[in-house]
Design an enzyme around this catalytic site. Structure first.
Site, PDB file in Angstrom:
ATOM      1  N   THR A 134       0.826  -1.202   0.000  1.00 21.59           N
ATOM      2  CA  THR A 134       0.000   0.000   0.000  1.00 21.59           C
ATOM      3  C   THR A 134       0.865   1.259   0.000  1.00 21.59           C
ATOM      4  OG1 THR A 134      -1.518   1.276   1.377  1.00 21.59           O
ATOM      5  CG2 THR A 134      -0.087  -0.238   2.539  1.00 21.59           C
ATOM      6  N   ASP A 135       0.280   2.363  -0.450  1.00 18.04           N
ATOM      7  CA  ASP A 135       1.015   3.640  -0.401  1.00 18.04           C
ATOM      8  C   ASP A 135       1.130   4.174   1.030  1.00 18.04           C
ATOM      9  OD1 ASP A 135      -1.629   4.424   0.013  1.00 18.04           O
ATOM     10  OD2 ASP A 135      -1.663   5.910  -1.597  1.00 18.04           O
ATOM     11  N   GLU A 136       0.328   3.615   1.959  1.00 17.25           N
ATOM     12  CA  GLU A 136       0.340   4.146   3.334  1.00 17.25           C
ATOM     13  C   GLU A 136       1.684   3.947   4.026  1.00 17.25           C
ATOM     14  OE1 GLU A 136      -3.019   3.372   5.774  1.00 17.25           O
ATOM     15  OE2 GLU A 136      -4.437   3.555   4.127  1.00 17.25           O
ATOM     16  N   TYR A 183      -1.758  -0.542  10.998  1.00 19.46           N
ATOM     17  CA  TYR A 183      -1.930  -1.209   9.696  1.00 19.46           C
ATOM     18  C   TYR A 183      -0.723  -0.960   8.798  1.00 19.46           C
ATOM     19  CZ  TYR A 183      -3.286  -1.543   4.771  1.00 19.46           C
ATOM     20  OH  TYR A 183      -3.300  -1.816   3.416  1.00 19.46           O
ATOM     21  N   LYS A 187       2.190  -3.436   7.294  1.00 21.02           N
ATOM     22  CA  LYS A 187       2.441  -3.606   5.853  1.00 21.02           C
ATOM     23  C   LYS A 187       3.899  -3.264   5.543  1.00 21.02           C
ATOM     24  CE  LYS A 187      -0.022  -4.523   2.876  1.00 21.02           C
ATOM     25  NZ  LYS A 187      -0.459  -5.838   2.302  1.00 21.02           N
TER      26      LYS A 187
HETATM   27  P1  NAD Z   1      -9.821  -7.080   2.150  1.00 18.95           P
HETATM   28  O1  NAD Z   1      -9.803  -6.803   3.611  1.00 18.95           O
HETATM   29  O2  NAD Z   1     -11.031  -6.762   1.364  1.00 18.95           O
HETATM   30  O3  NAD Z   1      -9.503  -8.615   1.896  1.00 18.95           O
HETATM   31  C1  NAD Z   1      -8.500  -9.302   2.600  1.00 18.95           C
HETATM   32  C2  NAD Z   1      -8.674 -10.790   2.331  1.00 18.95           C
HETATM   33  O4  NAD Z   1      -7.608 -11.490   3.025  1.00 18.95           O
HETATM   34  C3  NAD Z   1      -9.996 -11.368   2.842  1.00 18.95           C
HETATM   35  O5  NAD Z   1     -10.559 -12.227   1.883  1.00 18.95           O
HETATM   36  C4  NAD Z   1      -9.576 -12.152   4.094  1.00 18.95           C
HETATM   37  O6  NAD Z   1     -10.425 -13.258   4.362  1.00 18.95           O
HETATM   38  C5  NAD Z   1      -8.165 -12.594   3.722  1.00 18.95           C
HETATM   39  N1  NAD Z   1      -7.343 -12.863   4.908  1.00 18.95           N
HETATM   40  C6  NAD Z   1      -7.184 -12.050   5.998  1.00 18.95           C
HETATM   41  N2  NAD Z   1      -6.381 -12.652   6.879  1.00 18.95           N
HETATM   42  C7  NAD Z   1      -5.995 -13.842   6.337  1.00 18.95           C
HETATM   43  C8  NAD Z   1      -5.157 -14.906   6.762  1.00 18.95           C
HETATM   44  N3  NAD Z   1      -4.538 -14.881   7.952  1.00 18.95           N
HETATM   45  N4  NAD Z   1      -4.974 -15.974   5.941  1.00 18.95           N
HETATM   46  C9  NAD Z   1      -5.606 -16.021   4.734  1.00 18.95           C
HETATM   47  N5  NAD Z   1      -6.429 -15.063   4.297  1.00 18.95           N
HETATM   48  C10 NAD Z   1      -6.612 -13.986   5.079  1.00 18.95           C
HETATM   49  O7  NAD Z   1      -8.532  -6.345   1.566  1.00 18.95           O
HETATM   50  P2  NAD Z   1      -8.340  -5.540   0.196  1.00 18.95           P
HETATM   51  O8  NAD Z   1      -8.814  -4.172   0.379  1.00 18.95           O
HETATM   52  O9  NAD Z   1      -8.838  -6.372  -0.921  1.00 18.95           O
HETATM   53  O10 NAD Z   1      -6.750  -5.488   0.150  1.00 18.95           O
HETATM   54  C11 NAD Z   1      -6.000  -6.582  -0.413  1.00 18.95           C
HETATM   55  C12 NAD Z   1      -4.528  -6.264  -0.312  1.00 18.95           C
HETATM   56  O11 NAD Z   1      -4.250  -5.051  -1.025  1.00 18.95           O
HETATM   57  C13 NAD Z   1      -4.044  -6.033   1.112  1.00 18.95           C
HETATM   58  O12 NAD Z   1      -2.759  -6.605   1.218  1.00 18.95           O
HETATM   59  C14 NAD Z   1      -3.979  -4.522   1.253  1.00 18.95           C
HETATM   60  O13 NAD Z   1      -2.987  -4.139   2.168  1.00 18.95           O
HETATM   61  C15 NAD Z   1      -3.607  -4.122  -0.166  1.00 18.95           C
HETATM   62  N6  NAD Z   1      -4.073  -2.776  -0.600  1.00 18.95           N
HETATM   63  C16 NAD Z   1      -5.379  -2.416  -0.458  1.00 18.95           C
HETATM   64  C17 NAD Z   1      -5.815  -1.175  -0.941  1.00 18.95           C
HETATM   65  C18 NAD Z   1      -7.249  -0.746  -0.834  1.00 18.95           C
HETATM   66  O14 NAD Z   1      -7.557   0.406  -1.152  1.00 18.95           O
HETATM   67  N7  NAD Z   1      -8.169  -1.595  -0.432  1.00 18.95           N
HETATM   68  C19 NAD Z   1      -4.887  -0.316  -1.545  1.00 18.95           C
HETATM   69  C20 NAD Z   1      -3.548  -0.712  -1.650  1.00 18.95           C
HETATM   70  C21 NAD Z   1      -3.157  -1.966  -1.188  1.00 18.95           C
HETATM   71  O1  DAU Z   2      -4.093   4.077   0.502  1.00 19.67           O
HETATM   72  C1  DAU Z   2      -4.331   2.701   0.419  1.00 19.67           C
HETATM   73  C2  DAU Z   2      -5.171   2.256   1.602  1.00 19.67           C
HETATM   74  O2  DAU Z   2      -6.492   2.763   1.382  1.00 19.67           O
HETATM   75  C3  DAU Z   2      -5.205   0.748   1.772  1.00 19.67           C
HETATM   76  O3  DAU Z   2      -3.916   0.288   2.060  1.00 19.67           O
HETATM   77  C4  DAU Z   2      -6.160   0.355   2.896  1.00 19.67           C
HETATM   78  O4  DAU Z   2      -6.253  -1.053   2.977  1.00 19.67           O
HETATM   79  C5  DAU Z   2      -7.529   0.937   2.591  1.00 19.67           C
HETATM   80  O5  DAU Z   2      -8.413   0.655   3.650  1.00 19.67           O
HETATM   81  C6  DAU Z   2      -7.446   2.444   2.364  1.00 19.67           C
HETATM   82  O6  DAU Z   2      -7.123   3.137   3.599  1.00 19.67           O
HETATM   83  P1  DAU Z   2      -7.862   4.488   4.043  1.00 19.67           P
HETATM   84  O7  DAU Z   2      -7.766   4.598   5.504  1.00 19.67           O
HETATM   85  O8  DAU Z   2      -7.420   5.632   3.219  1.00 19.67           O
HETATM   86  O9  DAU Z   2      -9.386   4.123   3.562  1.00 19.67           O
HETATM   87  P2  DAU Z   2     -10.807   4.333   4.281  1.00 19.67           P
HETATM   88  O10 DAU Z   2     -11.848   3.972   3.273  1.00 19.67           O
HETATM   89  O11 DAU Z   2     -10.870   3.713   5.618  1.00 19.67           O
HETATM   90  O12 DAU Z   2     -10.855   5.921   4.489  1.00 19.67           O
HETATM   91  C7  DAU Z   2     -10.716   6.818   3.413  1.00 19.67           C
HETATM   92  C8  DAU Z   2     -10.732   8.231   3.987  1.00 19.67           C
HETATM   93  O13 DAU Z   2     -12.045   8.507   4.502  1.00 19.67           O
HETATM   94  C9  DAU Z   2      -9.780   8.426   5.145  1.00 19.67           C
HETATM   95  O14 DAU Z   2      -9.235   9.738   5.082  1.00 19.67           O
HETATM   96  C10 DAU Z   2     -10.663   8.294   6.383  1.00 19.67           C
HETATM   97  C11 DAU Z   2     -12.008   8.812   5.904  1.00 19.67           C
HETATM   98  N1  DAU Z   2     -13.203   8.178   6.528  1.00 19.67           N
HETATM   99  C12 DAU Z   2     -13.282   6.837   6.500  1.00 19.67           C
HETATM  100  C13 DAU Z   2     -14.384   6.194   7.071  1.00 19.67           C
HETATM  101  C14 DAU Z   2     -14.478   4.695   7.075  1.00 19.67           C
HETATM  102  C15 DAU Z   2     -14.201   8.973   7.087  1.00 19.67           C
HETATM  103  O15 DAU Z   2     -14.114  10.221   7.073  1.00 19.67           O
HETATM  104  N2  DAU Z   2     -15.279   8.342   7.644  1.00 19.67           N
HETATM  105  C16 DAU Z   2     -15.405   6.984   7.680  1.00 19.67           C
HETATM  106  O16 DAU Z   2     -16.406   6.466   8.240  1.00 19.67           O
END
Ligand code: NAD
Ligand code: DAU
Length: 377
Positions: A134-136, A183, A187
């Site tokens: 992730t970019d975080e 988180y 990562k």
């Molecule tokens: P998600 O939470 O929707 O899905 C995670 C999946 O991993 C689920 O299916 C869960 O059951 C599985 N999982 C969790 N713990 C596990 C374990 N111990 N063993 C096997 N499976 C397990 O996540 P997402 O948003 O699809 O993110 C997927 C990946 O991409 C993550 O590594 C996250 O850090 C990365 N990522 C997410 C975003 C985003 O915006 N969502 C952006 C950049 C990177």
């Molecule tokens: O940047 C990549 C990341 O983006 C991924 O690595 C993470 O897995 C993914 O969850 C996401 O993280 P964020 O924290 O940016 O996403 P989230 O949807 O939780 O929140 C987006 C923005 O909105 C953040 O600034 C917090 C704000 N927010 C979020 C929620 C859930 C609110 O203001 N209210 C809310 O209820």
């Protein structure tokens, strides 16, 4: 024949990656390894679950012996690792689970791949371990301009397209890691282990760091699906702080396409940043979501703006994320395909059309989590 182990394939991004690989590569065998935590849902994959080149295995990535046995049994040649705990707010409440899955789970997978591939005569030849990050991990960017110009200002992406930015700095691949939340710390740690396995043992690894994804099948604890569902049911929209934080949004299928491209054509030991040159303040997205959802539901324009409710800010809330994805564009020719407004329209429509999916994933434990999460804000 390639056998690709995709971890976390029942989650949001993972399900799009599994679907793309199963459909696009009928000659590959795709193994989806997922523990099915609250975030994993097999109904995300109904359309491909009986494809002949697909197998689902319920497993915890932390279970080293089981993962190693699976790799041996299936003759795994490539790993695309997405399984993780992914929600920042949950990591603030329960950091241990994040360290366990994101750090120890990644280590367990790396070690299983190393042990299995080193036991083969050809060792690492033709193998790939691709870690999705992730970019975080880079921390937070400022929202300043040296000449004091008020953001957003116009900058130019490598494609020549103009886009709006809220600062003059961007996340590039050579930035040092400065994670702030449990988180992103977990990562970051997993990314370091992946690189260490390359540098120490020669494991053929690739890491990518992507910005915020949105689209169908995202668990509704994340901003966009949570707010669409709340608008639909006319529930308050909990905006953290003043809603001024900026995120860089990418449609999930564009991320899946990038993963496909990098898995096949990326250079071993490299890092690629993936992002959409698409910065938005939370409050602006929220207004766009309200306008789009109201329009699609046939409600008067802006009828639900009063659902906006400012609540206590997220602890350690990163101010701004913005990815510089020019390396990926330059070296592999990847570009995001969707304009944000179009992606949001498609996404809102999908959630409104798939209320049964939403009801299914928001029942039971989730309901209790949601009430607990917002009770104190
Ligand atoms: P998600 O939470 O929707 O899905 C995670 C999946 O991993 C689920 O299916 C869960 O059951 C599985 N999982 C969790 N713990 C596990 C374990 N111990 N063993 C096997 N499976 C397990 O996540 P997402 O948003 O699809 O993110 C997927 C990946 O991409 C993550 O590594 C996250 O850090 C990365 N990522 C997410 C975003 C985003 O915006 N969502 C952006 C950049 C990177
Ligand atoms: O940047 C990549 C990341 O983006 C991924 O690595 C993470 O897995 C993914 O969850 C996401 O993280 P964020 O924290 O940016 O996403 P989230 O949807 O939780 O929140 C987006 C923005 O909105 C953040 O600034 C917090 C704000 N927010 C979020 C929620 C859930 C609110 O203001 N209210 C809310 O209820």
């Amino acid at each position: 024949m390639s056998t690709i182990l995709i971890t976390g394939g029942a989650g949001f991004i993972g399900s799009h990656v599994v679907r793309l690989f199963v459909n696009r590569y009928p000659d590959y065998r795709i193994i989806n390894l997922d523990k099915l935590t609250y975030a994993g849902n097999l109904s995300n994959l109904r359309d491909i679950e009986s494809a002949p080149n697909y197998r689902f295995v319920r497993m915890d990535i932390c279970d080293f012996d089981a993962v190693l046995r699976l790799m041996q049994e299936e003759h795994v040649t490539g790993v695309i690792h997405l399984a993780a705990e992914s929600h920042v707010d949950r990591s603030i409440k329960d950091p241990f689970t994040f360290a366990r899955t994101n750090v120890m789970g990644t280590l367990s997978l790396l070690q299983a791949a190393k042990v299995y591939w080193e036991s083969l005569p050809e060792r690492y030849e033709g193998k790939r371990f691709y870690h999705i990050s992730t970019d975080e991990v880079y921390g937070a960017l400022e929202m300043t301009h040296p000449e004091g110009i008020e953001p957003p200002f116009t900058t130019v992406a490598s494609s020549g397209a103009h886009h709006l930015a809220y600062g003059t700095s961007f996340f590039t691949e050579d930035l040092k890691y400065q994670p702030h939340s449990p988180y992103s710390a977990a990562k970051a740690s997993s990314d370091h282990f992946v690189r260490a396995y390359h540098d120490t043992y020669g494991l053929p690894t690739i890491v990518t760091n992507c910005s915020n994804n949105y689209g169908p099948y995202q668990f509704p604890e994340k901003l966009i699906p949570l707010f669409i569902n709340n608008i639909r049911h006319r529930r308050p929209l909990p905006v953290y702080g003043r809603g001024e934080n900026v995120r860089d949004w990418l449609y999930v299928e564009d991320h899946a396409r990038a993963i496909d491209l990098i898995f096949h054509r990326g250079t071993i030991a490299e890092t690629y940043n993936i992002g959409g040159f698409n910065e938005w303040k939370n409050i602006d997205i929220i207004r766009l979501l309200i306008a789009t959802t109201d329009r699609l539901l046939g409600r008067p324009e802006g009828a639900d703006m009063d659902l906006i409710t400012y609540v206590t800010d997220r602890a350690g809330h990163d101010l701004r994320y913005a990815i510089d994805s020019r390396k990926l564009q330059r070296e592999l020719g990847w570009e995001p395909s969707l304009q944000f407004e179009e992606g949001i329209e498609r996404t809102v429509r999908w959630y409104l059309d798939n209320q049964a999916w939403m009801d299914n994933v928001t029942s039971g434990d989730y309901q209790r989590y949601y009430e607990d999460m917002y009770a104190h804000r």
